[in-house]
Write a protein that holds these residues in place. Sequence first.
Motif, mmCIF file in Angstrom:
data_model
loop_
_atom_site.group_PDB
_atom_site.id
_atom_site.type_symbol
_atom_site.label_atom_id
_atom_site.label_comp_id
_atom_site.label_asym_id
_atom_site.label_seq_id
_atom_site.Cartn_x
_atom_site.Cartn_y
_atom_site.Cartn_z
ATOM 1 N N UNK A 69 46.334 41.129 42.441
ATOM 2 C CA UNK A 69 46.073 40.659 43.810
ATOM 3 C C UNK A 69 44.580 40.432 43.997
ATOM 4 N N UNK A 70 44.262 39.799 45.094
ATOM 5 C CA UNK A 70 42.869 39.534 45.428
ATOM 6 C C UNK A 70 42.382 40.640 46.371
ATOM 7 N N UNK A 71 41.059 40.780 46.532
ATOM 8 C CA UNK A 71 40.530 41.835 47.410
ATOM 9 C C UNK A 71 40.992 41.666 48.864
ATOM 10 N N UNK A 72 41.035 42.770 49.597
ATOM 11 C CA UNK A 72 41.391 42.733 51.015
ATOM 12 C C UNK A 72 40.461 41.771 51.746
ATOM 13 N N UNK A 83 37.148 32.172 44.078
ATOM 14 C CA UNK A 83 38.224 32.562 43.171
ATOM 15 C C UNK A 83 37.832 33.702 42.225
ATOM 16 N N UNK A 84 36.552 34.021 42.167
ATOM 17 C CA UNK A 84 36.082 35.094 41.288
ATOM 18 C C UNK A 84 35.845 36.402 42.031
ATOM 19 N N UNK A 85 36.320 36.522 43.245
ATOM 20 C CA UNK A 85 36.058 37.700 44.080
ATOM 21 C C UNK A 85 36.518 39.004 43.426
ATOM 22 N N UNK A 86 37.628 38.974 42.694
ATOM 23 C CA UNK A 86 38.113 40.209 42.033
ATOM 24 C C UNK A 86 37.100 40.713 41.020
ATOM 25 N N UNK A 87 36.495 39.804 40.299
ATOM 26 C CA UNK A 87 35.546 40.197 39.271
ATOM 27 C C UNK A 87 34.287 40.802 39.897
ATOM 28 N N UNK A 88 33.820 40.195 40.976
ATOM 29 C CA UNK A 88 32.640 40.732 41.664
ATOM 30 C C UNK A 88 32.926 42.149 42.152
ATOM 31 N N UNK A 89 34.101 42.352 42.725
ATOM 32 C CA UNK A 89 34.460 43.665 43.241
ATOM 33 C C UNK A 89 34.568 44.707 42.124
ATOM 34 N N UNK A 90 34.974 44.273 40.941
ATOM 35 C CA UNK A 90 35.111 45.191 39.797
ATOM 36 C C UNK A 90 33.806 45.325 39.010
ATOM 37 N N UNK A 91 32.773 44.607 39.423
ATOM 38 C CA UNK A 91 31.498 44.677 38.717
ATOM 39 C C UNK A 91 31.504 43.935 37.386
ATOM 40 N N UNK A 92 32.365 42.927 37.290
ATOM 41 C CA UNK A 92 32.457 42.124 36.067
ATOM 42 C C UNK A 92 31.613 40.864 36.259
ATOM 43 N N UNK A 93 30.592 40.742 35.442
ATOM 44 C CA UNK A 93 29.711 39.574 35.503
ATOM 45 C C UNK A 93 30.334 38.423 34.716
ATOM 46 N N UNK A 94 30.265 37.232 35.287
ATOM 47 C CA UNK A 94 30.769 36.050 34.588
ATOM 48 C C UNK A 94 29.604 35.236 34.057
ATOM 49 N N UNK A 95 29.787 34.676 32.884
ATOM 50 C CA UNK A 95 28.756 33.838 32.275
ATOM 51 C C UNK A 95 28.988 32.386 32.689
ATOM 52 N N UNK A 96 28.117 31.538 32.251
ATOM 53 C CA UNK A 96 28.285 30.094 32.455
ATOM 54 C C UNK A 96 28.809 29.437 31.179
ATOM 55 N N UNK A 97 29.303 30.256 30.250
ATOM 56 C CA UNK A 97 29.802 29.768 28.965
ATOM 57 C C UNK A 97 31.323 29.754 28.950
ATOM 58 N N UNK A 98 31.858 28.918 28.066
ATOM 59 C CA UNK A 98 33.301 28.734 27.990
ATOM 60 C C UNK A 98 33.797 28.804 26.553
ATOM 61 N N UNK A 99 35.044 29.227 26.410
ATOM 62 C CA UNK A 99 35.772 29.139 25.155
ATOM 63 C C UNK A 99 36.590 27.863 25.242
ATOM 64 N N UNK A 100 36.394 26.939 24.308
ATOM 65 C CA UNK A 100 37.145 25.687 24.288
ATOM 66 C C UNK A 100 38.447 25.944 23.542
ATOM 67 N N UNK A 101 39.567 25.574 24.163
ATOM 68 C CA UNK A 101 40.873 25.911 23.598
ATOM 69 C C UNK A 101 41.767 24.676 23.482
ATOM 70 N N UNK A 102 42.740 24.790 22.580
ATOM 71 C CA UNK A 102 43.713 23.732 22.360
ATOM 72 C C UNK A 102 45.003 24.379 21.866
#
Length: 173
Positions: A138-141, A149-168
């Motif tokens: 679920x998302x934060x209250x 869309x990244x609110x859960x990560x901020x609340x959990x203290x998870x930092x997001x990078x500007x890098x990506x894994x390219x997938x196929x």
Amino acid sequence: MIFPSENIDQLALRKWITAGLIIDEVRGLNGDAGYLLSNMIAKYTLASSRYRLSSEALSWFGSRGIDLTKEYSRSRYYGKNSAVMYEHSIPSSVVRSVLLAQESSESSIKSVLQSAGEVVVVMSTEDERLGAIGLARKMPDGWEYGDDPHARYAEAGIQLSQSFLLVKGKIKR
């Protein structure tokens, strides 16, 4: 976050979801409809050709010399024994609730799906932190659809990078 365009796999999944949502029994979540609808929503997001990396996951990939300019099979880093996990920034159950609460027009469904966030590659320990604070599915209250869309990560203290894994390849779920 709105994706600039859909790829062919996302288009096919959106059409499947759109067709399903005009069926009363699907909207009523009869039988396995709830599971199937959530699965197709998750696959829509997973069909993206790039997954954002958390900062910790970026370090993990870097420490192994993994070239992030190359494309990798979705299955390469997927599985119970992997140190990383594929996480939906907005859980599919949240997206499903939004879809079921609105009209079933093609344009409204496309708008919701294109605002469904992205896949984030996190370390298993980061995924556990989401669960520990009650944000695994679920998302934060106070969060509303269309908010960060990244609110859960901020609340959990998870930092997001500007890098990506390219997938196929085959979509893993």
